[in-house]
Write a protein that holds these residues in place. Structure first.
Motif, PDB file in Angstrom:
ATOM      1  N   TYR A  44      10.920 -12.101  -0.739  1.00 42.10           N
ATOM      2  CA  TYR A  44      11.963 -13.140  -0.694  1.00 42.10           C
ATOM      3  C   TYR A  44      11.432 -14.403  -0.034  1.00 42.10           C
ATOM      4  CZ  TYR A  44      15.307  -9.376  -1.795  1.00 42.10           C
ATOM      5  OH  TYR A  44      15.991  -8.339  -2.367  1.00 42.10           O
ATOM      6  N   HIS A  45      10.701 -14.207   1.054  1.00 38.56           N
ATOM      7  CA  HIS A  45      10.135 -15.340   1.782  1.00 38.56           C
ATOM      8  C   HIS A  45       9.264 -16.192   0.855  1.00 38.56           C
ATOM      9  CE1 HIS A  45       8.526 -17.385   5.360  1.00 38.56           C
ATOM     10  NE2 HIS A  45       7.312 -17.198   4.864  1.00 38.56           N
ATOM     11  N   LEU A  46       8.391 -15.557   0.105  1.00 36.90           N
ATOM     12  CA  LEU A  46       7.506 -16.274  -0.814  1.00 36.90           C
ATOM     13  C   LEU A  46       8.276 -16.896  -1.984  1.00 36.90           C
ATOM     14  CD1 LEU A  46       4.473 -13.816  -0.866  1.00 36.90           C
ATOM     15  CD2 LEU A  46       4.642 -16.017   0.327  1.00 36.90           C
ATOM     16  N   MET A  47       9.236 -16.157  -2.536  1.00 38.05           N
ATOM     17  CA  MET A  47      10.009 -16.687  -3.662  1.00 38.05           C
ATOM     18  C   MET A  47      10.832 -17.899  -3.228  1.00 38.05           C
ATOM     19  SD  MET A  47      13.029 -15.030  -5.995  1.00 38.05           S
ATOM     20  CE  MET A  47      14.077 -14.966  -4.550  1.00 38.05           C
ATOM     21  N   PHE A  48      11.490 -17.810  -2.075  1.00 35.84           N
ATOM     22  CA  PHE A  48      12.279 -18.948  -1.596  1.00 35.84           C
ATOM     23  C   PHE A  48      11.391 -20.171  -1.409  1.00 35.84           C
ATOM     24  CE2 PHE A  48      15.563 -15.972   0.615  1.00 35.84           C
ATOM     25  CZ  PHE A  48      16.195 -15.740  -0.592  1.00 35.84           C
ATOM     26  N   ASP A  49      10.179 -19.963  -0.920  1.00 40.51           N
ATOM     27  CA  ASP A  49       9.268 -21.089  -0.735  1.00 40.51           C
ATOM     28  C   ASP A  49       8.858 -21.691  -2.076  1.00 40.51           C
ATOM     29  OD1 ASP A  49       8.035 -22.746   1.197  1.00 40.51           O
ATOM     30  OD2 ASP A  49       6.107 -21.769   0.852  1.00 40.51           O
ATOM     31  N   GLU A  50       8.595 -20.849  -3.071  1.00 36.97           N
ATOM     32  CA  GLU A  50       8.264 -21.341  -4.416  1.00 36.97           C
ATOM     33  C   GLU A  50       9.434 -22.134  -5.002  1.00 36.97           C
ATOM     34  OE1 GLU A  50       7.299 -17.803  -6.587  1.00 36.97           O
ATOM     35  OE2 GLU A  50       5.379 -17.538  -5.545  1.00 36.97           O
ATOM     36  N   HIS A  51      10.643 -21.612  -4.849  1.00 36.82           N
ATOM     37  CA  HIS A  51      11.821 -22.303  -5.363  1.00 36.82           C
ATOM     38  C   HIS A  51      12.017 -23.649  -4.662  1.00 36.82           C
ATOM     39  CE1 HIS A  51      14.047 -18.589  -7.215  1.00 36.82           C
ATOM     40  NE2 HIS A  51      12.813 -18.732  -7.673  1.00 36.82           N
ATOM     41  N   ALA A  52      11.849 -23.653  -3.356  1.00 41.68           N
ATOM     42  CA  ALA A  52      12.011 -24.899  -2.599  1.00 41.68           C
ATOM     43  C   ALA A  52      10.997 -25.946  -3.062  1.00 41.68           C
ATOM     44  CB  ALA A  52      11.878 -24.637  -1.097  1.00 41.68           C
ATOM     45  N   ALA A  53       9.766 -25.532  -3.271  1.00 38.21           N
ATOM     46  CA  ALA A  53       8.729 -26.468  -3.719  1.00 38.21           C
ATOM     47  C   ALA A  53       9.073 -27.035  -5.096  1.00 38.21           C
ATOM     48  CB  ALA A  53       7.367 -25.773  -3.749  1.00 38.21           C
ATOM     49  N   GLN A  54       9.598 -26.201  -5.970  1.00 36.46           N
ATOM     50  CA  GLN A  54       9.983 -26.660  -7.308  1.00 36.46           C
ATOM     51  C   GLN A  54      11.122 -27.680  -7.219  1.00 36.46           C
ATOM     52  OE1 GLN A  54      12.120 -23.989 -10.099  1.00 36.46           O
ATOM     53  NE2 GLN A  54      10.299 -24.259 -11.406  1.00 36.46           N
ATOM     54  N   ILE A  55      12.096 -27.413  -6.386  1.00 33.07           N
ATOM     55  CA  ILE A  55      13.220 -28.342  -6.203  1.00 33.07           C
ATOM     56  C   ILE A  55      12.721 -29.650  -5.594  1.00 33.07           C
ATOM     57  CG2 ILE A  55      15.382 -28.726  -4.938  1.00 33.07           C
ATOM     58  CD1 ILE A  55      15.678 -25.551  -5.109  1.00 33.07           C
ATOM     59  N   PHE A  56      11.887 -29.552  -4.573  1.00 26.40           N
ATOM     60  CA  PHE A  56      11.372 -30.746  -3.902  1.00 26.40           C
ATOM     61  C   PHE A  56      10.592 -31.634  -4.870  1.00 26.40           C
ATOM     62  CE2 PHE A  56       8.497 -33.158  -1.137  1.00 26.40           C
ATOM     63  CZ  PHE A  56       9.429 -33.711  -0.265  1.00 26.40           C
ATOM     64  N   ALA A  57       9.895 -31.002  -5.809  1.00 24.89           N
ATOM     65  CA  ALA A  57       9.094 -31.769  -6.770  1.00 24.89           C
ATOM     66  C   ALA A  57       9.950 -32.645  -7.677  1.00 24.89           C
ATOM     67  CB  ALA A  57       8.238 -30.820  -7.611  1.00 24.89           C
ATOM     68  N   THR A  58      11.230 -32.346  -7.812  1.00 19.55           N
ATOM     69  CA  THR A  58      12.102 -33.152  -8.666  1.00 19.55           C
ATOM     70  C   THR A  58      12.717 -34.335  -7.932  1.00 19.55           C
ATOM     71  OG1 THR A  58      14.146 -31.907  -8.207  1.00 19.55           O
ATOM     72  CG2 THR A  58      12.731 -31.099  -9.995  1.00 19.55           C
ATOM     73  N   ILE A  59      12.756 -34.294  -6.624  1.00 20.54           N
ATOM     74  CA  ILE A  59      13.521 -35.267  -5.841  1.00 20.54           C
ATOM     75  C   ILE A  59      13.068 -36.708  -6.078  1.00 20.54           C
ATOM     76  CG2 ILE A  59      13.913 -36.027  -3.450  1.00 20.54           C
ATOM     77  CD1 ILE A  59      14.414 -33.052  -2.771  1.00 20.54           C
ATOM     78  N   ASP A  60      11.794 -36.972  -5.992  1.00 21.04           N
ATOM     79  CA  ASP A  60      11.314 -38.345  -6.161  1.00 21.04           C
ATOM     80  C   ASP A  60      11.537 -38.837  -7.588  1.00 21.04           C
ATOM     81  OD1 ASP A  60      10.067 -40.615  -4.843  1.00 21.04           O
ATOM     82  OD2 ASP A  60       8.376 -40.262  -6.190  1.00 21.04           O
ATOM     83  N   VAL A  61      11.355 -37.955  -8.558  1.00 21.74           N
ATOM     84  CA  VAL A  61      11.543 -38.330  -9.959  1.00 21.74           C
ATOM     85  C   VAL A  61      13.004 -38.700 -10.223  1.00 21.74           C
ATOM     86  CG1 VAL A  61      11.241 -37.587 -12.357  1.00 21.74           C
ATOM     87  CG2 VAL A  61       9.624 -36.820 -10.608  1.00 21.74           C
ATOM     88  N   ILE A  62      13.921 -37.940  -9.642  1.00 17.21           N
ATOM     89  CA  ILE A  62      15.352 -38.243  -9.796  1.00 17.21           C
ATOM     90  C   ILE A  62      15.650 -39.631  -9.237  1.00 17.21           C
ATOM     91  CG2 ILE A  62      17.704 -37.596  -9.139  1.00 17.21           C
ATOM     92  CD1 ILE A  62      16.593 -34.656  -8.919  1.00 17.21           C
ATOM     93  N   GLU A  64      13.649 -42.094  -8.725  1.00 18.39           N
ATOM     94  CA  GLU A  64      12.995 -43.143  -9.513  1.00 18.39           C
ATOM     95  C   GLU A  64      13.717 -43.403 -10.830  1.00 18.39           C
ATOM     96  OE1 GLU A  64       8.853 -42.060  -9.643  1.00 18.39           O
ATOM     97  OE2 GLU A  64       8.546 -42.760  -7.578  1.00 18.39           O
ATOM     98  N   ARG A  65      14.370 -42.392 -11.409  1.00 15.36           N
ATOM     99  CA  ARG A  65      15.172 -42.630 -12.620  1.00 15.36           C
ATOM    100  C   ARG A  65      16.346 -43.555 -12.292  1.00 15.36           C
ATOM    101  NH1 ARG A  65      13.272 -43.454 -16.604  1.00 15.36           N
ATOM    102  NH2 ARG A  65      15.347 -43.647 -17.496  1.00 15.36           N
ATOM    103  N   VAL A  66      16.954 -43.355 -11.134  1.00 14.81           N
ATOM    104  CA  VAL A  66      18.054 -44.231 -10.715  1.00 14.81           C
ATOM    105  C   VAL A  66      17.542 -45.659 -10.598  1.00 14.81           C
ATOM    106  CG1 VAL A  66      19.719 -44.759  -8.884  1.00 14.81           C
ATOM    107  CG2 VAL A  66      19.287 -42.367  -9.529  1.00 14.81           C
ATOM    108  N   ARG A  67      16.415 -45.841  -9.939  1.00 22.73           N
ATOM    109  CA  ARG A  67      15.852 -47.175  -9.723  1.00 22.73           C
ATOM    110  C   ARG A  67      15.412 -47.810 -11.041  1.00 22.73           C
ATOM    111  NH1 ARG A  67      17.128 -50.177  -6.818  1.00 22.73           N
ATOM    112  NH2 ARG A  67      15.148 -51.104  -6.291  1.00 22.73           N
TER     113      ARG A  67
END
Length: 154
Positions: A44-62, A64-67
């Motif tokens: 679970y610890h490793l999976m949660f970290d993988e999921h968090a990294a995937q979510i974090f990778a979208t943040i800047d792109v989102i 920048e789409r607004v901008r």
């Protein structure tokens, strides 16, 4: 098809909501990553970290789409709090099964918002945002699927 400033503003507003929810989901996923315990800790610890990294990778792109659409994006933690629909979890103790269920529900809520935003983007003629929604929907659906599959009893 609706075009113009109102349509682009609606897309930007929806993207800012997704951005706020992405920050909230990222932090909740990291919270559970840091605090999970029990016999499946490592998985679970490793999976949660993988999921968090995937979510974090979208943040800047989102953002920048607004901008790129000529609008302002989130400016503070307070701004995130005002816009997020994914609830925080500040409980001192959360069981691993509850973590899995809560994150699955949150990812499915994000899927619904992504689909709504895809429709707005299509109406606004914003092909780039429309396409990104497909990728992010697939990622959130996959996270929800993993969380469900892991929570299943044999």
């Amino acid at each position: 098809m609706t075009t113009g400033d109102n349509a682009k503003a609606a897309v930007a507003e929806a993207l800012n909501g997704i951005l706020a929810d992405s920050f909230a989901l990222y932090l909740k996923t990291k919270n559970f990553h840091w605090h999970v315990s029990g016999p499946h800790f490592r998985d679970y610890h490793l999976m949660f970290d993988e999921h968090a990294a995937q979510i974090f990778a979208t943040i800047d792109v989102i953002a920048e789409r607004v901008r790129k659409n000529g609008h302002r994006t989130l400016t503070s933690i307070g701004d995130i709090t005002r816009r997020q629909s994914i609830a925080d979890n500040d409980a001192a103790k959360v069981g691993a099964a509850d973590m899995l269920d809560e994150l699955r529900s949150d990812n499915l809520m994000l899927v619904a918002k992504l689909r709504e935003t895809k429709e707005l983007a299509a109406e606004a003629g914003d092909n780039a945002t429309d396409g990104l929604m497909d990728d992010w929907t697939d990622q959130a659906e996959e996270r929800a699927w993993f969380l469900l599959a892991i929570a299943q009893k044999d």
